[in-house]
Design a protein around this motif. Sequence first.
Motif, PDB file in Angstrom:
ATOM      1  N   LYS A 200       0.804  -1.244  -0.073  1.00 25.42           N
ATOM      2  CA  LYS A 200       0.194  -0.099  -0.119  1.00 25.42           C
ATOM      3  C   LYS A 200       0.720   1.369  -0.065  1.00 25.42           C
ATOM      4  CE  LYS A 200      -3.687   2.809   0.784  1.00 25.42           C
ATOM      5  NZ  LYS A 200      -4.071   3.540  -0.417  1.00 25.42           N
ATOM      6  N   PHE A 201       1.736   1.345   0.979  1.00 24.42           N
ATOM      7  CA  PHE A 201       2.340   2.681   1.128  1.00 24.42           C
ATOM      8  C   PHE A 201       3.842   2.546   0.184  1.00 24.42           C
ATOM      9  CE2 PHE A 201       0.249   2.409   5.211  1.00 24.42           C
ATOM     10  CZ  PHE A 201      -0.655   3.507   4.820  1.00 24.42           C
ATOM     11  N   GLY A 202       4.531   1.498   0.059  1.00 24.98           N
ATOM     12  CA  GLY A 202       5.488   1.533  -0.612  1.00 24.98           C
ATOM     13  C   GLY A 202       5.618   1.417  -2.246  1.00 24.98           C
ATOM     14  N   LEU A 203       4.524   0.597  -2.616  1.00 23.94           N
ATOM     15  CA  LEU A 203       4.247   0.498  -4.145  1.00 23.94           C
ATOM     16  C   LEU A 203       3.195   1.381  -4.491  1.00 23.94           C
ATOM     17  CD1 LEU A 203       4.923  -3.308  -4.602  1.00 23.94           C
ATOM     18  CD2 LEU A 203       6.437  -1.323  -4.785  1.00 23.94           C
TER      19      LEU A 203
ATOM     20  N   THR B 292       7.538   4.661   6.750  1.00 23.63           N
ATOM     21  CA  THR B 292       7.455   4.913   8.169  1.00 23.63           C
ATOM     22  C   THR B 292       6.492   5.725   8.660  1.00 23.63           C
ATOM     23  OG1 THR B 292       9.768   4.107   8.294  1.00 23.63           O
ATOM     24  CG2 THR B 292       8.855   4.976  10.285  1.00 23.63           C
ATOM     25  N   ASP B 293       6.426   7.139   8.137  1.00 26.83           N
ATOM     26  CA  ASP B 293       5.246   8.104   8.458  1.00 26.83           C
ATOM     27  C   ASP B 293       4.198   7.381   8.273  1.00 26.83           C
ATOM     28  OD1 ASP B 293       7.325   9.954   9.134  1.00 26.83           O
ATOM     29  OD2 ASP B 293       7.040  11.006   7.350  1.00 26.83           O
ATOM     30  N   ARG B 294       3.622   6.836   6.947  1.00 23.43           N
ATOM     31  CA  ARG B 294       2.481   6.378   6.832  1.00 23.43           C
ATOM     32  C   ARG B 294       2.006   5.229   7.891  1.00 23.43           C
ATOM     33  NH1 ARG B 294       3.520   9.936   5.083  1.00 23.43           N
ATOM     34  NH2 ARG B 294       2.419  11.190   3.702  1.00 23.43           N
ATOM     35  N   ILE B 295       2.945   4.398   8.289  1.00 22.97           N
ATOM     36  CA  ILE B 295       2.687   3.336   9.413  1.00 22.97           C
ATOM     37  C   ILE B 295       2.398   4.013  10.467  1.00 22.97           C
ATOM     38  CG2 ILE B 295       3.818   1.583  10.952  1.00 22.97           C
ATOM     39  CD1 ILE B 295       5.494   0.769   8.289  1.00 22.97           C
TER      40      ILE B 295
ATOM     41  N   ASP C  59       1.085   7.195  11.072  1.00 21.01           N
ATOM     42  CA  ASP C  59      -0.063   7.695  10.912  1.00 21.01           C
ATOM     43  C   ASP C  59      -0.633   7.692   9.346  1.00 21.01           C
ATOM     44  OD1 ASP C  59      -2.207   9.798  10.850  1.00 21.01           O
ATOM     45  OD2 ASP C  59      -1.192  11.390  11.046  1.00 21.01           O
ATOM     46  N   PRO C  60      -1.436   6.542   9.157  1.00 21.67           N
ATOM     47  CA  PRO C  60      -1.816   6.321   7.918  1.00 21.67           C
ATOM     48  C   PRO C  60      -2.794   7.294   7.235  1.00 21.67           C
ATOM     49  CG  PRO C  60      -2.340   4.333   9.346  1.00 21.67           C
ATOM     50  CD  PRO C  60      -2.077   5.718  10.174  1.00 21.67           C
ATOM     51  N   HIS C  61      -3.153   8.275   7.994  1.00 21.55           N
ATOM     52  CA  HIS C  61      -4.331   9.276   7.317  1.00 21.55           C
ATOM     53  C   HIS C  61      -3.479  10.588   7.127  1.00 21.55           C
ATOM     54  CE1 HIS C  61      -7.233   6.215   7.543  1.00 21.55           C
ATOM     55  NE2 HIS C  61      -7.148   6.484   8.919  1.00 21.55           N
ATOM     56  N   LYS C  62      -2.173  10.692   7.066  1.00 18.80           N
ATOM     57  CA  LYS C  62      -1.335  11.816   6.987  1.00 18.80           C
ATOM     58  C   LYS C  62      -1.467  12.678   5.951  1.00 18.80           C
ATOM     59  CE  LYS C  62       3.097  13.431   8.266  1.00 18.80           C
ATOM     60  NZ  LYS C  62       4.469  13.013   8.607  1.00 18.80           N
ATOM     61  N   ASP C  63      -2.025  12.278   4.767  1.00 23.31           N
ATOM     62  CA  ASP C  63      -2.169  12.918   3.423  1.00 23.31           C
ATOM     63  C   ASP C  63      -3.835  13.700   3.780  1.00 23.31           C
ATOM     64  OD1 ASP C  63       0.365  12.441   2.520  1.00 23.31           O
ATOM     65  OD2 ASP C  63      -0.358  10.780   1.510  1.00 23.31           O
ATOM     66  N   ARG C  64      -4.587  13.236   4.466  1.00 21.94           N
ATOM     67  CA  ARG C  64      -5.744  13.522   4.313  1.00 21.94           C
ATOM     68  C   ARG C  64      -5.978  15.205   5.057  1.00 21.94           C
ATOM     69  NH1 ARG C  64      -9.563   8.691   5.873  1.00 21.94           N
ATOM     70  NH2 ARG C  64      -9.017   7.297   4.237  1.00 21.94           N
TER      71      ARG C  64
END
Length: 156
Positions: free
Chosen positions: A85-88, A146-149, A151-156
């Motif tokens: 999800k986050f790497g690819l 690592t940031d997305r792990i 906080d998965p909703h960081k881009d929102r």
Amino acid sequence: MKTPETIFKNVVGEYSPYITPLTEELCIIAMKLYAKQFQPAKDLMPETIMKIVCDSYGVTIEKVKSRTRVREVVWARQLTAVLFKFGLKMTTTKAGYELGGFDHATILHSIYQVKNRYNSYKLDRTQIDSVILQAFESDEQRAYITDRIIDPHKDR
């Protein structure tokens, strides 16, 4: 992450009608810069990530793709899902398909579980960081994952 509007404004901001005219070519360059943000490393494939995770946790790819609920296998599957999800930059549906036909809700649950274990257990955090270090070359990409792990909703 920059939006197309931001990139276009940057190009237009650097553009001077007295030096170079704003051309179609300049706009294409701006769009390529935008598209480049969403491209994973060219040689990194889902199979590569899956192999790295499986080797790190001592399970087989076949077991990760199966429906088994053995703890070690589930953990390897969940971590693989998060890296897809986050790497690819896969969608949750595509990540589930690559893992053997799981639905998007399973991938969302995996993201939640990996986040909790990463934030709660130092040993898990160390192992996850080790897998990310093996799988991804770029420091930027590692930091993004690592940031997305965390906080998965960081881009929102």
